[in-house]
Design an enzyme around this catalytic site. Structure first.
Site, PDB file in Angstrom:
ATOM      1  N   CYS A  22       0.841  -1.217   0.000  1.00  0.00           N
ATOM      2  CA  CYS A  22       0.000   0.000   0.000  1.00  0.00           C
ATOM      3  C   CYS A  22       0.870   1.258   0.000  1.00  0.00           C
ATOM      4  CB  CYS A  22      -0.910   0.013   1.221  1.00  0.00           C
ATOM      5  SG  CYS A  22      -2.036  -1.375   1.289  1.00  0.00           S
TER       6      CYS A  22
HETATM    7  C1  BEZ Z   1       0.531  -4.618   1.821  1.00  0.00           C
HETATM    8  O1  BEZ Z   1       0.018  -3.557   1.493  1.00  0.00           O
HETATM    9  O2  BEZ Z   1       1.745  -4.759   1.824  1.00  0.00           O
HETATM   10  C2  BEZ Z   1      -0.325  -5.783   2.195  1.00  0.00           C
HETATM   11  C3  BEZ Z   1      -1.554  -5.568   2.786  1.00  0.00           C
HETATM   12  C4  BEZ Z   1      -2.335  -6.667   3.142  1.00  0.00           C
HETATM   13  C5  BEZ Z   1      -1.877  -7.948   2.892  1.00  0.00           C
HETATM   14  C6  BEZ Z   1      -0.639  -8.151   2.288  1.00  0.00           C
HETATM   15  C7  BEZ Z   1       0.145  -7.058   1.932  1.00  0.00           C
END
Ligand code: BEZ
Length: 211
Positions: free
Chosen positions: A45
């Site tokens: 994200c």
């Molecule tokens: C991420 O944004 O890195 C992420 C969020 C939820 C699950 C796996 C990765």
């Protein structure tokens, strides 16, 4: 609520990093990209939001406003935005919805309980100036989206709204396009006086129209 292409994007009020907004009013006469990310302070994200901030000039060129969403609280958004600037080299320059009560996530069906009953998946909705939903994408949490692809689709939508053309596989702005099958040759001749290449009667290729 299940949304489909052509539906009116549901309106809502929400708390965001740029204050409280009424969604339709905030969109005004712009296109919109509403996208959810699963959770603050997560690596994928962080990269997506930094990249989207860097794309602001490209969004502006196309009259598009971006707005992100997660089910985190507003104070978490503020803390995380400093990390985004520090690690991605771009500060947030678009609002992030703090959807802790999942009101907007439910409205747009961004929580897929068999994937996660707590967090949103990576949804994207492209909304046109008439507030119609024109693109829906759903990606899993573990896969960062391709925001260049979202821009590419917006280019295609804006072009095909203006001209009687469709865009072929992997098309990019400036490349040849296809005359829509519904347009008869005699009508096509008026719209494309320089002619086109007939690969098959249903596959007529023409340079991208200007304007
Ligand atoms: C991420 O944004 O890195 C992420 C969020 C939820 C699950 C796996 C990765």
């Amino acid at each position: 609520m299940t949304l489909r292409l052509g539906d009116i994007a549901p309106d809502f009020t929400a708390v965001t990093t740029e204050g409280s907004i009424h969604f339709h009013e905030w969109l005004g006469s712009s296109w919109g990209v509403l996208f959810s990310h699963p959770k603050n302070y997560t690596p994928v994200c962080t990269t997506e939001l930094g990249y989207t901030a860097k794309l602001k000039p490209e969004f502006d060129k196309r009259n598009v406003k971006a707005i992100g969403l997660s089910v985190d609280k507003l104070e978490d958004h503020h803390g995380w935005s400093k990390d985004i600037e520090e690690t991605q080299g771009a500060a947030l320059n678009f609002p992030l919805i703090a959807d802790a009560d999942k009101k907007v996530s439910d409205l747009y069906d961004m929580i897929h309980p068999n994937a996660s009953d707590t967090f949103t998946v990576r949804s994207v909705f492209v909304i046109d100036p008439n507030k119609k939903v024109r693109l829906i994408l759903t990606y899993p949490a573990s896969t960062g989206r391709n925001f260049d692809e979202i821009l590419r689709v917006i280019d295609s939508l804006q072009l095909t709204d203006r001209h009687k053309v469709a865009t072929p596989v992997n098309w990019k702005h400036g490349e040849d396009v296809i005359i829509v099958p519904a347009l008869k040759n005699e009508d096509a001749a008026k719209l494309f006086p320089d002619g086109w290449k007939t690969v098959k009667p249903y596959l007529r290729v023409v340079p991208q129209p200007k304007g």
